[in-house]
Scaffold this motif. Sequence first.
Motif, PDB file in Angstrom:
ATOM      1  N   THR A  66       0.819  -1.219   0.000  1.00 39.55           N
ATOM      2  CA  THR A  66       0.000   0.000   0.000  1.00 39.55           C
ATOM      3  C   THR A  66       0.851   1.266   0.000  1.00 39.55           C
ATOM      4  O   THR A  66       0.340   2.355  -0.269  1.00 39.55           O
ATOM      5  CB  THR A  66      -0.944   0.031   1.214  1.00 39.55           C
TER       6      THR A  66
ATOM      7  N   ILE B 229      -7.395   5.849  -3.858  1.00 42.44           N
ATOM      8  CA  ILE B 229      -6.796   4.516  -3.841  1.00 42.44           C
ATOM      9  C   ILE B 229      -6.985   3.910  -5.218  1.00 42.44           C
ATOM     10  O   ILE B 229      -8.111   3.849  -5.728  1.00 42.44           O
ATOM     11  CB  ILE B 229      -7.453   3.624  -2.773  1.00 42.44           C
TER      12      ILE B 229
ATOM     13  N   ILE C  73      -2.768   4.825   4.437  1.00 44.67           N
ATOM     14  CA  ILE C  73      -3.144   6.249   4.458  1.00 44.67           C
ATOM     15  C   ILE C  73      -2.555   6.934   5.689  1.00 44.67           C
ATOM     16  O   ILE C  73      -2.002   8.038   5.601  1.00 44.67           O
ATOM     17  CB  ILE C  73      -4.677   6.394   4.427  1.00 44.67           C
TER      18      ILE C  73
ATOM     19  N   PHE D 174      -5.408  -0.709   3.676  1.00 45.30           N
ATOM     20  CA  PHE D 174      -5.589   0.605   3.047  1.00 45.30           C
ATOM     21  C   PHE D 174      -5.491   1.702   4.109  1.00 45.30           C
ATOM     22  O   PHE D 174      -4.799   2.709   3.924  1.00 45.30           O
ATOM     23  CB  PHE D 174      -6.956   0.701   2.373  1.00 45.30           C
TER      24      PHE D 174
ATOM     25  N   GLN E  77     -12.680   0.741   0.461  1.00 47.68           N
ATOM     26  CA  GLN E  77     -11.750   1.850   0.300  1.00 47.68           C
ATOM     27  C   GLN E  77     -12.284   3.113   0.965  1.00 47.68           C
ATOM     28  O   GLN E  77     -11.538   3.832   1.639  1.00 47.68           O
ATOM     29  CB  GLN E  77     -11.500   2.099  -1.186  1.00 47.68           C
TER      30      GLN E  77
ATOM     31  N   LEU F 223      -0.440   3.514  -5.322  1.00 48.28           N
ATOM     32  CA  LEU F 223      -1.629   2.825  -4.829  1.00 48.28           C
ATOM     33  C   LEU F 223      -2.461   3.767  -3.968  1.00 48.28           C
ATOM     34  O   LEU F 223      -3.689   3.773  -4.059  1.00 48.28           O
ATOM     35  CB  LEU F 223      -1.208   1.577  -4.042  1.00 48.28           C
ATOM     36  N   ILE F 224      -1.806   4.580  -3.145  1.00 45.71           N
ATOM     37  CA  ILE F 224      -2.498   5.568  -2.309  1.00 45.71           C
ATOM     38  C   ILE F 224      -1.922   6.949  -2.609  1.00 45.71           C
ATOM     39  O   ILE F 224      -0.702   7.127  -2.648  1.00 45.71           O
ATOM     40  CB  ILE F 224      -2.337   5.247  -0.812  1.00 45.71           C
TER      41      ILE F 224
END
Length: 354
Positions: free
Chosen positions: A46, A237, A255, A251, A130, A55-56
């Motif tokens: 992630t 995402i 973050i 996820f 998400q 990805l983020i």
Amino acid sequence: MLFPRRRDGASIGGWIAVFVALGALLGMAFLPSPYVVEQPGPTFDTLGETEAGPLISVPSDLDHPDADGSLTLLTVSIAGNPERPLTWVDVAGAFLDPSDEILPMDLVYAPQESIEQSNEAGRIEMESSQAAAVAAALLHEGYEIDAEVTIAEVLQGSPAEGVLEVGDRVLSVNGEVAYDVYSIREAIAAVDGASTFDVERDGTPLTVSIEPVLDQGRPLVGIVPQNAFTFPIDVSIELPNVGGPSAGMMFALGIVDRLTEGSLTGGVDWAGTGTISATGDVGPIGGIEQKMHGALAAGAEWFLAPVENCGEVVGNVPGGLQVVAVDTLDDAITAIETVASGGDVSALPTCTAP
């Protein structure tokens, strides 16, 4: 003068029977089976990138990229489906791989559900996961958010058909505020019998009652709810072609790492799995044995497992992987920070035999 002995009729007939039996068995081996095989799927860090980019992503002025360590999410691949079933040879081969699990097909695919419907439900679950992950991470970081839950799909033949409709906004279930998808599921599971839904349809409030049916011991009403949040900052995402809700916790951790100065992981490679609610509760997932094998193959040293999956973890942890049991996002962050700082890892909760 010697002559070769002639085979008598009984001997020839016996060999014919053997060859016929072998041919029949060989033919059956390639017939469709009613099973699928669950196996480790692709893994994604992630904190890294996919073919679609990071990805983020968070606003650049708030971004703190972590160059060290990893927070890897795990997936499970399903070999076989109702349209392309596995043969008995395929199923037999799965017995040889400890990372594979053989399951009855009807445990994975509902009898009335097409592959397209299953994939669409997985896509909706991923989107909701998400959104819930963003909400949980931002709440952890002190932000305020607005939330609502709407119905994205009503399954045909389910108890909800004809009672709830696509687009209904769910206000509460059994008196519990519907803050996100998972709060609805928990409210349904907490009641023995019919569940009361307070919804808003085209601006009009309605109250309906639905009697769930049991599916693998879980009460289901037959809806696919979807989260809708209003966030104070833009977080995106990007993870194409992956469905389901089980990456939610990872996820959220990714973050939090991006929004936090310094390295959350301290250079340690972590992997994990678990659903996430908007308020940070970590929920159970399927295929945890396959995901532990996937974590080890991805190079992870530590693994975050939902507490509710501990029964499947005990006795199945592959050598070289250390597992921490977590119930909330805060639990997961505490575990990661403890390992990163060289703290007392013996105090971290693990899965133990009941």
